[in-house]
Enzyme design. Structure first.
Site, PDB file in Angstrom:
ATOM      1  N   ARG A  20       0.811  -1.214   0.000  1.00 57.89           N
ATOM      2  CA  ARG A  20       0.000   0.000   0.000  1.00 57.89           C
ATOM      3  C   ARG A  20       0.851   1.273   0.000  1.00 57.89           C
ATOM      4  O   ARG A  20       0.349   2.356  -0.268  1.00 57.89           O
ATOM      5  CB  ARG A  20      -0.979   0.007   1.177  1.00 57.89           C
ATOM      6  N   ASN A 152       2.837  16.480  21.324  1.00 57.11           N
ATOM      7  CA  ASN A 152       2.353  16.617  19.949  1.00 57.11           C
ATOM      8  C   ASN A 152       3.318  17.534  19.207  1.00 57.11           C
ATOM      9  O   ASN A 152       3.441  18.701  19.570  1.00 57.11           O
ATOM     10  CB  ASN A 152       0.963  17.269  19.911  1.00 57.11           C
ATOM     11  N   HIS A 165       6.854  21.886  22.970  1.00 55.60           N
ATOM     12  CA  HIS A 165       6.231  21.755  24.287  1.00 55.60           C
ATOM     13  C   HIS A 165       5.625  20.363  24.437  1.00 55.60           C
ATOM     14  O   HIS A 165       5.418  19.661  23.453  1.00 55.60           O
ATOM     15  CB  HIS A 165       5.140  22.822  24.484  1.00 55.60           C
ATOM     16  N   GLN A 167       2.686  18.072  27.200  1.00 56.90           N
ATOM     17  CA  GLN A 167       1.523  18.326  28.046  1.00 56.90           C
ATOM     18  C   GLN A 167       1.344  17.203  29.060  1.00 56.90           C
ATOM     19  O   GLN A 167       1.825  16.090  28.863  1.00 56.90           O
ATOM     20  CB  GLN A 167       0.254  18.448  27.188  1.00 56.90           C
ATOM     21  N   PHE A 308     -11.544   2.859   8.287  1.00 59.60           N
ATOM     22  CA  PHE A 308     -11.231   1.499   8.734  1.00 59.60           C
ATOM     23  C   PHE A 308     -10.654   1.507  10.145  1.00 59.60           C
ATOM     24  O   PHE A 308     -11.067   0.722  11.001  1.00 59.60           O
ATOM     25  CB  PHE A 308     -10.264   0.813   7.760  1.00 59.60           C
TER      26      PHE A 308
END
Lengths: 333, 333
Positions: A20, A152, A165, A167, A308
């Site tokens: 894929r 993130n 940063h 969290q 999916f």
């Protein structure tokens, strides 16, 4: 031919489908354009955030002119906060309760750098020390059950601010992902009289093909049933249930290791968005959770979660962990 | 103050935090630029896909010149395929097996339209008829346990081709999301002698505030513990476990309803990416799964899944389902 693989920690199947990777994509993701506004996380803009709850190095916190390397502030737009009612009210209404908890931001540098790999030794060490301190701080609140530390990075990783940063969100309930891993660890212990993550560490070190690197106290591999391309798992080689109990020197070793792993990712992939999160044991309140083996999940975000993944709960991964580990190992540091 | 809500179908908590809708986002998502290449799904380009396994209306399939409204083809880059070994080999190695299964694409129009709301009556009816036919086709394969029908629309919904289409992936194991819902339905039935989704339907119709619309045979609400802003759930008002057993007329009603819901979403939000997926009962092979109540989850994709969602398994939703349903109800159709 693709392959199904089951993750023994979560009991989730993954589909490895390397074919894929070659499919066309009509949607060329244009790079998001960061807006140039005064960054609330940069040195000198401290008034743009709520007041700090911790500064590092601690000795400099009291100085009249702000001078910090790492700074922890309450999130200005918190998902949960500490003003709500004690969730023991939950007993009455088991499907809703106040959003009581803590939501903090660890600002990892006074300068506008956008990824953890660019931090100095001192900054990355203080960042991980801050994780430990804040977890220890919140565990004393008797109505909170868990603190999740996560990061993130870059837009596709869910960052809304560019400045590097992390969290912490502490909640009155143990998150379902952690509860699932806990249950699997306990069950594995009962059945096989050993810890599944100790077992994974030994097996991976023997097999070698999914090992990315190891240090004195840690082993890093691409998990056998990786959900994401180039996903990694950082495990202490000696069984331990709580990240926040790490001695300072070992925590520094971990901080350097994570920075090193992100550097490797960034030498393998072009400016990858990524997330990491620490799975440490819940605040046990007397219950024994010593069977849990803390670890860090590190996931670059190259694939999209679509119908999916949402509907099945399974992931399709176009890069085998063996190939991913091989490529990550090749990158000189 | 935010609020925790627990979903009784999945036992997952959601954090409703409307204050987070106001937080700044430095990353302005630039619209992805679709590449203009010959689309393999457009009429006349049939040779660009594997040979069709079904065409609608069926009467036109045999005509010498291609003339179809809806066309089902094997996925050219399948996540799973039917050439692998029977997964009964799994018994030996419980953590891996061949990627045996089916992966098909339902091309919903011969013309280059990009969202289901633009389909004609005939096209949307044949699309849902194709879902039923393909599920019925694959359930006869004794080593497959489940067929998941899902749709990815627009780039953030995970679509790699723009031309409106849906997919079916059939696997030898029941996906963990479905297995979880099944277990909760069975448990609820055992404890309360009723189906939780029948119960939700009644409660939501009484409360009214989360109802989006209803038709003769279906009820649509924004779930009490919605994970995504403007998430909807379509439930048959009368208990039934299998979507593929719907009578043709009722299936047509459903097809029109889903098109209508997507229209409402698109009148409320600007060109939203979205996914939907059908949760029907597993192919039971003699086991009774009559306690399951089939339904459709429909989720616009406005929020990013980041470290907290991955690490906790919980979602933070900045729009309450009450507000979402209110806004969706207002949209004239």
């Amino acid at each position: 031919m693709s392959e199904f693989r089951r993750d023994i920690l979560t009991d989730r199947w993954v589909i490895l489908a390397e074919n894929r990777a070659g499919r066309p994509d009509e949607f060329v993701p244009a790079a998001p354009r960061p807006i140039v506004t005064p960054c609330p996380f940069c040195l000198g803009n401290e008034q743009e955030t709520p007041e700090a709850v911790a500064c590092y190095p601690p000795s400099r916190a009291a100085s009249p002119h702000p001078s910090w390397e790492v700074r922890v502030v309450p999130n200005k737009f918190p998902a949960v906060d500490f003003s709500g009612a004690d969730p023991s009210a939950r007993a009455e209404s088991p499907t809703t309760c106040d959003g009581r908890g803590a939501h903090e931001v660890v600002i990892e540098s006074p300068h506008h750098v956008v990824t953890l790999s660019e931090l100095t030794d001192e900054q990355v060490e203080w960042t991980f020390a801050a994780y430990q301190d804040r977890l220890r701080h919140w565990q004393d609140e008797s109505d909170l059950a868990y603190g999740l530390v996560f990061k993130n990075a870059r837009a596709a990783g869910g960052a809304s601010l560019e400045h590097t940063h992390s969290q912490l969100i502490a909640t009155p309930m143990v998150p379902v992902e952690v509860a699932g891993e806990l249950a699997r660890c306990r069950e594995y212990q009962r059945k096989h009289a050993k810890c599944p993550i100790c077992e994974i560490t030994i097996r991976e070190l023997t097999a070698e093909q999914r090992i990315v690197t190891r240090t004195e106290h840690f082993v890093v591999c691409c998990p056998f049933a990786s959900r994401f391309p180039y996903e990694m798992m950082v495990m202490p080689s000696k069984h331990a249930s709580r990240f926040e109990d790490l001695e300072q020197e070992v925590c520094n070793e971990l901080a350097h290791l994570v920075r090193h792993l992100i550097s490797r990712l960034e030498r393998t992939l072009a400016e990858p968005a990524y997330n990491y999160w620490i799975h440490t044991a819940p605040w046990n309140r007397g219950r024994d959770v010593g069977y849990f083996h803390w670890h860090i999940h590190l996931a670059p975000r190259l694939t999209r979660m679509a119908g999916f993944e949402l509907g099945a709960g399974y992931f399709i991964n176009p890069v085998s962990p063996e190939a991913a580990a091989g490529r990550l190992r090749c990158r000189e540091y």
